[in-house]
Write a protein that holds these residues in place. Structure first.
Motif, PDB file in Angstrom:
ATOM      1  N   UNK A   1      -2.366   6.816 -10.386  1.00 36.06           N
ATOM      2  CA  UNK A   1      -3.323   7.943 -11.267  1.00 36.06           C
ATOM      3  C   UNK A   1      -4.958   7.994 -10.122  1.00 36.06           C
ATOM      4  N   UNK A   2      -5.780   6.938  -9.841  1.00 32.74           N
ATOM      5  CA  UNK A   2      -7.065   7.194  -9.661  1.00 32.74           C
ATOM      6  C   UNK A   2      -6.369   7.807  -7.327  1.00 32.74           C
ATOM      7  N   UNK A   3      -5.482   7.583  -7.780  1.00 25.19           N
ATOM      8  CA  UNK A   3      -5.972   8.148  -6.272  1.00 25.19           C
ATOM      9  C   UNK A   3      -4.657  10.060  -6.266  1.00 25.19           C
ATOM     10  N   UNK A   4      -4.731   9.947  -7.261  1.00 24.03           N
ATOM     11  CA  UNK A   4      -3.852  11.867  -7.311  1.00 24.03           C
ATOM     12  C   UNK A   4      -4.797  13.170  -6.395  1.00 24.03           C
ATOM     13  N   UNK A   5      -6.141  12.461  -6.492  1.00 21.17           N
ATOM     14  CA  UNK A   5      -6.719  13.862  -5.148  1.00 21.17           C
ATOM     15  C   UNK A   5      -6.505  13.775  -4.100  1.00 21.17           C
ATOM     16  N   UNK A   6      -6.192  11.636  -3.532  1.00 17.05           N
ATOM     17  CA  UNK A   6      -5.422  11.763  -2.070  1.00 17.05           C
ATOM     18  C   UNK A   6      -4.333  12.549  -2.060  1.00 17.05           C
TER      19      UNK A   6
ATOM     20  N   UNK B   1      10.319  -2.273  -6.582  1.00 10.86           N
ATOM     21  CA  UNK B   1      10.859  -1.541  -6.832  1.00 10.86           C
ATOM     22  C   UNK B   1      10.565  -1.010  -8.624  1.00 10.86           C
ATOM     23  N   UNK B   2      10.734  -1.986  -9.313  1.00 13.77           N
ATOM     24  CA  UNK B   2      10.995  -1.354 -11.037  1.00 13.77           C
ATOM     25  C   UNK B   2       9.311  -1.483 -11.362  1.00 13.77           C
ATOM     26  N   UNK B   3       8.543  -1.814 -10.560  1.00  8.96           N
ATOM     27  CA  UNK B   3       7.005  -1.656 -10.797  1.00  8.96           C
ATOM     28  C   UNK B   3       6.513  -0.374 -10.316  1.00  8.96           C
ATOM     29  N   UNK B   4       6.915  -0.091  -9.213  1.00  9.49           N
ATOM     30  CA  UNK B   4       6.779   0.689  -9.013  1.00  9.49           C
ATOM     31  C   UNK B   4       7.399   1.984  -8.713  1.00  9.49           C
ATOM     32  N   UNK B   5       8.775   2.030  -9.629  1.00 12.88           N
ATOM     33  CA  UNK B   5       8.749   3.566  -9.546  1.00 12.88           C
ATOM     34  C   UNK B   5       8.590   4.963 -10.630  1.00 12.88           C
ATOM     35  N   UNK B   6       8.137   3.741 -11.825  1.00 19.88           N
ATOM     36  CA  UNK B   6       7.505   5.057 -12.594  1.00 19.88           C
ATOM     37  C   UNK B   6       6.182   6.068 -11.895  1.00 19.88           C
ATOM     38  N   UNK B   7       4.859   5.330 -10.752  1.00 21.04           N
ATOM     39  CA  UNK B   7       4.054   5.444 -10.580  1.00 21.04           C
ATOM     40  C   UNK B   7       4.595   6.209  -9.124  1.00 21.04           C
ATOM     41  N   UNK B   8       6.000   6.212  -8.824  1.00 19.43           N
ATOM     42  CA  UNK B   8       6.267   6.636  -6.977  1.00 19.43           C
ATOM     43  C   UNK B   8       6.903   7.860  -7.249  1.00 19.43           C
ATOM     44  N   UNK B   9       7.531   7.764  -8.611  1.00 18.21           N
ATOM     45  CA  UNK B   9       7.826   9.519  -9.014  1.00 18.21           C
ATOM     46  C   UNK B   9       6.851  10.610  -9.848  1.00 18.21           C
TER      47      UNK B   9
ATOM     48  N   UNK C   1       4.125  10.717  -8.666  1.00 14.79           N
ATOM     49  CA  UNK C   1       3.813  10.819  -6.830  1.00 14.79           C
ATOM     50  C   UNK C   1       4.045  11.677  -6.383  1.00 14.79           C
ATOM     51  N   UNK C   2       5.672  11.285  -6.445  1.00 10.90           N
ATOM     52  CA  UNK C   2       6.956  12.486  -5.898  1.00 10.90           C
ATOM     53  C   UNK C   2       6.449  13.707  -6.921  1.00 10.90           C
ATOM     54  N   UNK C   3       6.529  14.211  -7.958  1.00 10.84           N
ATOM     55  CA  UNK C   3       6.225  15.372  -8.647  1.00 10.84           C
ATOM     56  C   UNK C   3       5.117  16.540  -8.664  1.00 10.84           C
ATOM     57  N   UNK C   4       4.041  14.943  -7.608  1.00 12.34           N
ATOM     58  CA  UNK C   4       3.038  15.792  -8.488  1.00 12.34           C
ATOM     59  C   UNK C   4       2.682  17.016  -7.895  1.00 12.34           C
ATOM     60  N   UNK C   5       1.978  18.158  -8.788  1.00  9.14           N
ATOM     61  CA  UNK C   5       1.707  19.526  -7.991  1.00  9.14           C
ATOM     62  C   UNK C   5       0.328  19.412  -7.292  1.00  9.14           C
ATOM     63  N   UNK C   6       0.240  20.288  -6.176  1.00 13.02           N
ATOM     64  CA  UNK C   6      -0.885  20.246  -5.284  1.00 13.02           C
ATOM     65  C   UNK C   6      -1.713  20.801  -5.823  1.00 13.02           C
ATOM     66  N   UNK C   7      -1.099  21.525  -6.593  1.00 15.19           N
ATOM     67  CA  UNK C   7      -2.919  22.571  -7.914  1.00 15.19           C
ATOM     68  C   UNK C   7      -3.594  21.499  -8.651  1.00 15.19           C
ATOM     69  N   UNK C   8      -2.497  21.029  -9.355  1.00 12.36           N
ATOM     70  CA  UNK C   8      -3.206  19.731 -10.608  1.00 12.36           C
ATOM     71  C   UNK C   8      -3.587  18.728 -10.100  1.00 12.36           C
TER      72      UNK C   8
END
Lengths: 386, 395
Positions: A285-290, A364-372, A374-381
């Motif tokens: 979450x902290x890295x959203x902008x990046x 994989x378990x700990x990274x799955x939710x944040x990874x998904x 991040x993948x779905x993140x909309x650039x504008x948001x």
């Protein structure tokens, strides 16, 4: 700068946080390594037993004796390939708390039966058969008490006394033996039955149990029925069991060790799963902008997903592998003090492999939710969110 | 002084009110600490229950006589002549009929089936004389009746009957072609004797071909101090190579090995897990300080001291840990307290015991939780107190 470098840099962006998470993962895997090995060693008696080995015990309970005459009668049954008898000596060295696992056996046949577990030198073999007061001592027991071949040692018994009233027997160590397979425990002493039987003050011509090997596993059932049928309705009825089942039942009497191990390991894993999983969500979450910037530069969603997952797997491995190292260290440290309790304690390769597999799953378990996310993140948001 | 107190109160309130913003992370800390406390207390209550079942079984004014070096009843052998010599020994109380209050006993093990697992288990079968039950605290028949001397009748301890099958009232069991009938169920004040089967001594001796010997002799002493008299008597007679100890001492020694082992496993495991949850707690508190950087700096700018920020963060951490500790203790109490288990005692036979949680153990669990909270809050609190105001405001 390839993705791996990026993953590493991301992981150690906040050094303290990364180290804290690694420490908690390290501890969980150290606990897993130690407890899983402990449980394995505890049940080693079952793993050592090959399916063609049977034990013949008194039907009332294994602590009740059988007559020595059963030895020859069982040996003559068709389908019995090798056989020896055992008597429990209940030994201790110098003080009652220095327990010595000692048994009185028929030397020649015991060595034949145990040939697949232990390595006997020709000299030891000959001497054990020849010397009436000779004992054969396993390598680990020799090491534990600092004995050498040729030593005269007094071994006391908490059960038996000699005809002269003494509880201590003087034995000569005529030889030693080493383990042929890792599960075989050499913290054990063997003496000849004849000498033991003639000098003890009571219980003459009784033994504790018979151990035998059948000609083939297929003959097991027939041999079992023949033995128990032979002695049915006699003053000493028998129950014949596979060595594996007997060892398993004996271990089970201490309580459900497996359940305790599973609960503790489960608790440790749930703990770090929550801590690490939460922290991973937070760091991403902290890295959203990046991530928004990366996507603008043309990184695909899949690549972002792989990078975040790679980070959590790397974290799990960086914490878990040293954790296995710590487990190995602990096991080698406590091995000697727990020798009489769990003789063959070591970090088995398959437990280590299972641990590594768990680390990857864990990552994989700990990274799955944040990874998904991040993948779905909309650039504008992403770029709008601060 | 009062202003410092008010400052601390204000900062602490701000911290606690902002907890919902960090809900998941804080919850993870609480649950992690809770699990550590649960694991510790499960082991401690197991060791405690086992120890109390065995150690409380022994009386100070009952002597147990075993063969020297035997360590436990199953290994011991006391010959008939030695039994007579002991019965005539000094310091032994006599009943109204003038007979010494002693009980020569045989201790054997027989197979039973554990109800929960269906596996074979070794159960103690004790042969005792008419005076045997009276030498034990609070022996009462809870169902059925006492066995008749000279008959193939057995009575079964309450705890054993619950955990193992095949020994229900009026059932017959066969040992070596001899049929025995269960005629009674007895209680013995929750002691280890409730894990035993009792039968008449002479009948057992003939069946198990042990006519000339027993395994132990128990004797009621005139006073706990009389044990020394009896021991001196035994030591000076060359015909008696026997160990004389009070029943309390005998059981304390029997209990210590197993309960020590359980505790030796429990504490290191819990401490290792505590380090793991400490890492989580530190993590939570650092991010708590980081997310509140602006608030902290604002407070400092309007005159609040570093000390109040420090205490505020510490209190937050301690409260999270304490809540975790209480949850862990409550979970242990609900799940494990009174949980019945059985394990192998020193005589290769089963002892049935209950997990017992005590206030002292709960205190130890909470202490461990608070230590985690204290260390987990200390470094982040120092960071909060030392944060330069400018960094916080422009963070």
């Amino acid at each position: 700068m390839n993705d791996l470098v990026l993953i590493r840099k991301n992981l150690f962006r906040r050094k303290l946080r990364a180290i804290l998470m690694m420490v908690s993962i390290l501890i969980a895997f150290a606990i897993f390594g130690v407890l899983a090995s402990f449980e394995r060693a505890f049940n080693a008696g079952q793993d050592r037993a090959t399916p063609d080995r049977l034990v013949v015990l008194n039907k009332i309970n294994f602590t009740q004796p059988l007559p020595i005459s059963y030895y020859n009668r069982v040996a003559a049954i068709d389908g019995v390939a090798q056989i020896t008898h055992f008597s429990w000596f209940g030994g201790y060295y110098q003080e009652p708390r220095n327990f010595i696992a000692a048994f009185a056996v028929d030397p020649q046949n015991w060595m034949k039966l145990r040939d697949s577990d232990f390595v006997f030198s020709p000299e030891a073999r000959a001497a054990f058969i020849r010397e009436r007061t000779g004992v054969l001592v396993g390598a680990r027991m020799m090491e534990k008490w600092g004995w050498k071949v040729g030593d005269h040692i007094p071994i006391s018994s908490s059960v038996w006394s000699q005809k002269n009233g003494s509880h201590a027997w003087d034995f000569i160590i005529v030889g030693s033996f080493t383990a042929r397979i890792p599960q075989a425990d050499t913290n054990v002493m063997l003496m000849g039955y004849d000498y033991f039987n003639e000098t003890r003050s009571f219980g003459k011509d009784l033994i504790n149990w018979l151990a035998l090997r059948t000609t083939s596993v297929a003959a097991n059932e027939r041999v079992t029925n023949a033995i128990d049928g032979m002695f049915a309705n006699s003053p000493y009825e028998t129950t014949t069991d596979s060595e594996k089942a007997f060892n398993k039942a004996f271990a089970a009497q201490l309580g459900n060790i497996a359940l305790i191990v599973e609960l503790v390991v489960g608790a440790a894993f749930v703990t770090i799963l929550m801590i690490v999983g939460n922290t991973m969500v937070m760091t991403v979450r902290e890295r959203t902008r990046e991530i928004g910037v990366l996507k603008t530069l043309g990184f695909s969603g899949g690549r972002i997903l792989r990078m975040v997952l790679g980070e959590s797997i790397l974290l799990a491995l960086l914490g878990g592998l040293p954790g296995l190292g710590v487990a190995l260290l602990l096991i080698t440290r406590v091995r000697d003090s727990l020798m009489s309790f769990v003789p063959t304690l070591s970090l088995y390769p398959d437990i280590a492999a299972a641990a590594v597999g768990l680390m990857v799953v864990f990552g994989i378990i700990t990274g799955l939710v944040p990874a998904l996310n991040a993948m779905r993140l909309n650039i504008v948001t992403a770029l709008g969110r601060s | 002084m009062r202003s410092i107190f008010l400052q601390i109160l204000a900062v602490t309130t701000i911290n606690l009110k902002s907890l919902p913003q960090r809900l998941w992370l804080s919850l993870a800390t609480v649950i992690a600490v809770g699990l550590v406390v649960t694991v510790l207390l499960a082991f401690l209550s197991m060791a405690n229950g086992f120890r109390r079942t065995i150690a409380d079984s022994g009386a100070e004014d009952v002597a147990v006589v075993l063969r020297s070096g035997a360590v436990s009843e199953i290994n011991s052998v006391v010959l008939r002549d030695q039994v007579r010599l002991i019965e005539d020994g000094p310091g032994i109380a006599r009943g109204p009929d003038g007979k010494p209050q002693t009980s020569a006993e045989l201790y054997l093990t027989v197979n039973g089936i554990k109800r929960s697992t269906g596996t074979k288990a070794s159960l103690p079968l004790r042969g005792l004389g008419p005076q045997g039950p009276a030498l034990r605290r609070g022996v009462v028949m809870t169902a059925g009746r006492m066995f008749n001397p000279g008959s193939n009748e057995i009575i079964v301890g309450r705890a054993l009957g619950k955990e193992f099958e095949g020994f229900e009232l009026d059932q017959t069991v066969t040992f070596n072609n001899t049929r025995w009938t269960v005629v009674g169920i007895f209680g013995a004040d929750g002691s280890v004797f409730e894990s035993e089967i009792w039968a008449d001594l002479p009948v057992l001796q003939s069946l198990f071909k042990r006519a000339g010997s027993v395994q132990t002799v128990r004797a009621r002493l005139t006073s706990p101090a009389a044990i020394e008299t009896l021991r001196a008597y035994s030591d000076t007679d060359p015909r008696l190579k026997l160990d004389v100890m009070s029943e309390a001492a005998y059981f304390a020694q029997q209990a210590s090995n197993t309960s020590d082992l359980i505790q030796k496993l429990g504490w290191p495991l819990a401490i290792a897990m505590a380090f793991g949850s400490l890492a989580g707690a530190l993590n939570t508190m650092y991010s708590s300080v980081a997310t509140r950087a602006t608030e902290i700096a604002t407070l400092r700018a309007i005159g609040f001291g570093g000390f109040s920020t420090f205490i505020g963060t510490m209190v937050e951490s301690l409260i999270l840990a304490a809540v975790g500790g209480v949850i862990g203790a409550a979970a242990t109490y609900l799940v494990f307290d009174g949980f019945t288990a059985s394990t192998m005692g020193a005589s290769f036979s089963q002892v049935v015991f209950n997990f017992q949680l005590s206030p002292r153990l709960i205190g130890q669990g909470l202490l461990l939780a608070l230590v985690v909270g204290l260390i987990g809050g200390l470094f982040p609190a120092l960071r909060a107190a030392r944060m330069p105001i400018v960094t916080g405001l422009y963070g």
